[in-house]
Design a protein around this motif. Structure first.
Motif, PDB file in Angstrom:
ATOM      1  N   ASP A   2     -37.828  19.147 -39.995  1.00 38.57           N
ATOM      2  CA  ASP A   2     -37.633  18.250 -38.853  1.00 38.57           C
ATOM      3  C   ASP A   2     -38.845  18.263 -37.925  1.00 38.57           C
ATOM      4  OD1 ASP A   2     -35.149  17.555 -39.786  1.00 38.57           O
ATOM      5  OD2 ASP A   2     -34.089  19.051 -38.577  1.00 38.57           O
ATOM      6  N   SER A   3     -39.436  19.448 -37.741  1.00 35.55           N
ATOM      7  CA  SER A   3     -40.598  19.542 -36.862  1.00 35.55           C
ATOM      8  C   SER A   3     -41.776  18.755 -37.436  1.00 35.55           C
ATOM      9  CB  SER A   3     -40.990  21.008 -36.651  1.00 35.55           C
ATOM     10  OG  SER A   3     -41.315  21.612 -37.892  1.00 35.55           O
ATOM     11  N   TRP A   4     -41.917  18.771 -38.776  1.00 35.06           N
ATOM     12  CA  TRP A   4     -42.998  18.005 -39.394  1.00 35.06           C
ATOM     13  C   TRP A   4     -42.768  16.511 -39.243  1.00 35.06           C
ATOM     14  CZ3 TRP A   4     -47.776  18.022 -40.939  1.00 35.06           C
ATOM     15  CH2 TRP A   4     -48.229  16.998 -41.762  1.00 35.06           C
ATOM     16  N   VAL A   5     -41.531  16.086 -39.389  1.00 32.38           N
ATOM     17  CA  VAL A   5     -41.211  14.664 -39.235  1.00 32.38           C
ATOM     18  C   VAL A   5     -41.510  14.206 -37.808  1.00 32.38           C
ATOM     19  CG1 VAL A   5     -39.337  12.967 -39.255  1.00 32.38           C
ATOM     20  CG2 VAL A   5     -39.507  14.649 -41.097  1.00 32.38           C
ATOM     21  N   ARG A   6     -41.148  15.049 -36.812  1.00 36.79           N
ATOM     22  CA  ARG A   6     -41.440  14.678 -35.418  1.00 36.79           C
ATOM     23  C   ARG A   6     -42.934  14.612 -35.174  1.00 36.79           C
ATOM     24  NH1 ARG A   6     -37.098  18.258 -34.338  1.00 36.79           N
ATOM     25  NH2 ARG A   6     -38.605  19.913 -33.909  1.00 36.79           N
ATOM     26  N   PHE A   7     -43.669  15.584 -35.724  1.00 38.69           N
ATOM     27  CA  PHE A   7     -45.128  15.583 -35.564  1.00 38.69           C
ATOM     28  C   PHE A   7     -45.746  14.362 -36.238  1.00 38.69           C
ATOM     29  CE2 PHE A   7     -49.253  16.604 -37.485  1.00 38.69           C
ATOM     30  CZ  PHE A   7     -50.014  16.832 -36.346  1.00 38.69           C
ATOM     31  N   ASN A   8     -45.236  14.028 -37.422  1.00 39.61           N
ATOM     32  CA  ASN A   8     -45.784  12.911 -38.176  1.00 39.61           C
ATOM     33  C   ASN A   8     -45.517  11.575 -37.498  1.00 39.61           C
ATOM     34  OD1 ASN A   8     -47.227  12.241 -40.607  1.00 39.61           O
ATOM     35  ND2 ASN A   8     -45.369  11.211 -41.284  1.00 39.61           N
ATOM     36  N   SER A   9     -44.360  11.455 -36.830  1.00 37.39           N
ATOM     37  CA  SER A   9     -44.028  10.199 -36.158  1.00 37.39           C
ATOM     38  C   SER A   9     -44.978   9.906 -35.001  1.00 37.39           C
ATOM     39  CB  SER A   9     -42.583  10.241 -35.660  1.00 37.39           C
ATOM     40  OG  SER A   9     -42.424  11.268 -34.700  1.00 37.39           O
ATOM     41  N   GLN A  10     -45.573  10.952 -34.407  1.00 36.87           N
ATOM     42  CA  GLN A  10     -46.491  10.744 -33.297  1.00 36.87           C
ATOM     43  C   GLN A  10     -47.792  10.082 -33.748  1.00 36.87           C
ATOM     44  OE1 GLN A  10     -47.022  14.566 -31.459  1.00 36.87           O
ATOM     45  NE2 GLN A  10     -44.876  14.758 -30.860  1.00 36.87           N
ATOM     46  N   SER A  11     -48.163  10.276 -35.019  1.00 38.61           N
ATOM     47  CA  SER A  11     -49.402   9.695 -35.526  1.00 38.61           C
ATOM     48  C   SER A  11     -49.199   8.280 -36.060  1.00 38.61           C
ATOM     49  CB  SER A  11     -49.981  10.573 -36.640  1.00 38.61           C
ATOM     50  OG  SER A  11     -49.113  10.609 -37.750  1.00 38.61           O
ATOM     51  N   GLN A  12     -47.950   7.833 -36.162  1.00 37.17           N
ATOM     52  CA  GLN A  12     -47.695   6.505 -36.714  1.00 37.17           C
ATOM     53  C   GLN A  12     -48.233   5.403 -35.818  1.00 37.17           C
ATOM     54  OE1 GLN A  12     -43.568   6.029 -37.645  1.00 37.17           O
ATOM     55  NE2 GLN A  12     -43.609   7.440 -39.374  1.00 37.17           N
ATOM     56  N   ALA A  13     -48.133   5.597 -34.501  1.00 39.89           N
ATOM     57  CA  ALA A  13     -48.636   4.574 -33.587  1.00 39.89           C
ATOM     58  C   ALA A  13     -50.146   4.416 -33.741  1.00 39.89           C
ATOM     59  CB  ALA A  13     -48.282   4.948 -32.149  1.00 39.89           C
ATOM     60  N   LYS A  14     -50.853   5.543 -33.868  1.00 37.29           N
ATOM     61  CA  LYS A  14     -52.304   5.469 -34.065  1.00 37.29           C
ATOM     62  C   LYS A  14     -52.629   4.794 -35.391  1.00 37.29           C
ATOM     63  CE  LYS A  14     -53.147   9.749 -31.497  1.00 37.29           C
ATOM     64  NZ  LYS A  14     -53.681  11.133 -31.579  1.00 37.29           N
ATOM     65  N   LEU A  54     -60.084   4.703 -44.696  1.00 41.23           N
ATOM     66  CA  LEU A  54     -60.102   6.143 -44.977  1.00 41.23           C
ATOM     67  C   LEU A  54     -59.400   6.926 -43.871  1.00 41.23           C
ATOM     68  CD1 LEU A  54     -61.200   8.038 -47.161  1.00 41.23           C
ATOM     69  CD2 LEU A  54     -63.227   8.369 -45.737  1.00 41.23           C
ATOM     70  N   THR A  55     -59.575   6.495 -42.623  1.00 42.60           N
ATOM     71  CA  THR A  55     -58.898   7.165 -41.494  1.00 42.60           C
ATOM     72  C   THR A  55     -57.395   7.000 -41.591  1.00 42.60           C
ATOM     73  OG1 THR A  55     -60.822   6.725 -40.086  1.00 42.60           O
ATOM     74  CG2 THR A  55     -58.757   7.307 -38.985  1.00 42.60           C
ATOM     75  N   ARG A  56     -56.950   5.822 -41.987  1.00 41.88           N
ATOM     76  CA  ARG A  56     -55.507   5.598 -42.151  1.00 41.88           C
ATOM     77  C   ARG A  56     -54.936   6.495 -43.237  1.00 41.88           C
ATOM     78  NH1 ARG A  56     -54.158   0.206 -43.975  1.00 41.88           N
ATOM     79  NH2 ARG A  56     -52.028   0.987 -43.727  1.00 41.88           N
ATOM     80  N   LYS A  57     -55.666   6.659 -44.317  1.00 41.80           N
ATOM     81  CA  LYS A  57     -55.208   7.540 -45.388  1.00 41.80           C
ATOM     82  C   LYS A  57     -55.084   8.973 -44.890  1.00 41.80           C
ATOM     83  CE  LYS A  57     -56.737   4.975 -49.486  1.00 41.80           C
ATOM     84  NZ  LYS A  57     -56.626   3.674 -48.838  1.00 41.80           N
ATOM     85  N   LEU A  58     -55.994   9.390 -44.021  1.00 38.37           N
ATOM     86  CA  LEU A  58     -55.910  10.731 -43.446  1.00 38.37           C
ATOM     87  C   LEU A  58     -54.676  10.872 -42.565  1.00 38.37           C
ATOM     88  CD1 LEU A  58     -57.124  13.535 -42.847  1.00 38.37           C
ATOM     89  CD2 LEU A  58     -58.481  12.461 -41.031  1.00 38.37           C
ATOM     90  N   LEU A  59     -54.387   9.854 -41.760  1.00 39.23           N
ATOM     91  CA  LEU A  59     -53.228   9.904 -40.872  1.00 39.23           C
ATOM     92  C   LEU A  59     -51.910   9.843 -41.645  1.00 39.23           C
ATOM     93  CD1 LEU A  59     -54.413   7.569 -37.957  1.00 39.23           C
ATOM     94  CD2 LEU A  59     -54.226  10.052 -37.929  1.00 39.23           C
ATOM     95  N   ARG A  60     -51.963   9.322 -42.876  1.00 42.27           N
ATOM     96  CA  ARG A  60     -50.738   9.213 -43.668  1.00 42.27           C
ATOM     97  C   ARG A  60     -50.483  10.426 -44.560  1.00 42.27           C
ATOM     98  NH1 ARG A  60     -51.917   3.347 -44.675  1.00 42.27           N
ATOM     99  NH2 ARG A  60     -52.789   3.983 -46.675  1.00 42.27           N
ATOM    100  N   LEU A  61     -51.307  11.445 -44.440  1.00 41.56           N
ATOM    101  CA  LEU A  61     -51.062  12.654 -45.220  1.00 41.56           C
ATOM    102  C   LEU A  61     -49.708  13.250 -44.830  1.00 41.56           C
ATOM    103  CD1 LEU A  61     -54.557  14.443 -45.180  1.00 41.56           C
ATOM    104  CD2 LEU A  61     -53.455  13.288 -47.102  1.00 41.56           C
ATOM    105  N   GLY A  62     -48.869  13.475 -45.789  1.00 43.57           N
ATOM    106  CA  GLY A  62     -47.549  14.034 -45.507  1.00 43.57           C
ATOM    107  C   GLY A  62     -46.477  13.016 -45.231  1.00 43.57           C
ATOM    108  N   ASN A  63     -46.819  11.731 -45.265  1.00 41.91           N
ATOM    109  CA  ASN A  63     -45.798  10.710 -45.027  1.00 41.91           C
ATOM    110  C   ASN A  63     -44.748  10.667 -46.132  1.00 41.91           C
ATOM    111  OD1 ASN A  63     -47.062   9.955 -42.684  1.00 41.91           O
ATOM    112  ND2 ASN A  63     -47.179   7.792 -43.191  1.00 41.91           N
ATOM    113  N   SER A  64     -45.100  11.215 -47.297  1.00 34.84           N
ATOM    114  CA  SER A  64     -44.120  11.261 -48.383  1.00 34.84           C
ATOM    115  C   SER A  64     -42.903  12.084 -47.986  1.00 34.84           C
ATOM    116  CB  SER A  64     -44.761  11.859 -49.642  1.00 34.84           C
ATOM    117  OG  SER A  64     -45.769  11.006 -50.140  1.00 34.84           O
TER     118      SER A  64
END
Length: 254
Positions: A2-14, A54-64
């Motif tokens: 859950d903590s990873w999902v919350r952290f990952n959601s913060q990078s979605q806007a960027k 390439l930056t978007r791919k970096l921000l999407r690491l762990g989106n799986s």
């Protein structure tokens, strides 16, 4: 998890902002090419687009991980059609992000001798299937809402008196059959527009997915539309995604 999902959601806007900038660069590059601008300027715009990708791919690491969590939630939905569409769609998104992560590793040199073309095509195939399922879900919900709206309208219409219902017609009207189809079409169109107007989240999701689907269709060579149209569609869908983040009530649920 859950903590990873919350952290990952913060990078979605960027990621969405960078996505909008990336497709704006694609659209700008197409415009510069059509206007005959200098090759150096077009090269600069192309390099900017590549860096943003390439930056978007970096921000999407762990989106799986987030996509798999969404699939786990969707599998418990009571509606069978929604359960099937959303579960399989999220699983395809998880595979799409996994392929995207491998592409990022190949582009950065972490994985040498990676066949980037093959993995890119594989990624877009998963992306296309996920979008098809999302559009199927949108059409299904639209159909349910139209049926509900039609029933509500039917209950508000007062029935005709019995003598009018059973009164024989004085003379047959041969023009009636020709007017039935246009009238039905007009009513259905009005019903469709009313439902979409009263349900902005569904309208935005339908527009966003309709724009997005042209991107993998073009990249896979199924329906080539050109970089200008792809850039316009990507920019439009990115703006709509940002809008749903600014106003969460516009996001279609579940």
């Amino acid at each position: 998890m859950d903590s990873w999902v919350r952290f990952n959601s913060q990078s979605q806007a960027k990621e969405k902002v960078i996505r909008a900038a990336q497709y704006a660069c694609i659209l700008l590059g197409y415009t510069l090419q059509k206007s005959g601008s200098g090759a150096e300027l077009r090269k600069t715009v192309s390099q900017m687009e590549a860096h943003m990708s390439l930056t978007r791919k970096l921000l999407r690491l762990g989106n799986s991980v987030e996509a798999l969590e969404a699939a786990k939630r969707a599998i418990h939905f009571s509606d069978g059609v929604l359960r099937l569409c959303l579960t399989v769609s999220h699983l395809n998104r998880a595979m799409y992000f996994a392929c995207d992560n491998i592409l990022w590793a190949g582009k950065t040199g972490l994985i040498s001798k990676l066949n980037q073309q093959k993995w890119s095509q594989r990624s877009f195939r998963y992306y296309l299937f996920a979008l098809v399922l999302h559009l199927t879900r949108d059409v299904y919900e639209l159909g349910l809402l139209m049926e509900c709206e039609a029933r509500n309208r039917a209950t508000k219409v007062s029935p005709l008196p019995v003598d009018q219902v059973y009164a024989p017609s004085s003379s047959p009207s041969p023009a009636v059959p020709n007017l039935v189809i246009p009238e039905q079409f007009r009513r259905q169109l009005h019903l469709l527009l009313t439902v979409l107007y009263n349900n902005p989240p569904l309208l935005l999701d339908l527009l966003k997915n309709s724009c997005d689907i042209f991107i993998p269709l073009d990249r896979l060579g199924i329906y080539s539309t050109g970089s200008g149209f792809v850039g316009a569609c990507g920019l439009t869908s990115s703006v709509l995604s940002i809008l749903t983040m600014i106003h969460p009530w516009l996001k279609l649920k579940p």
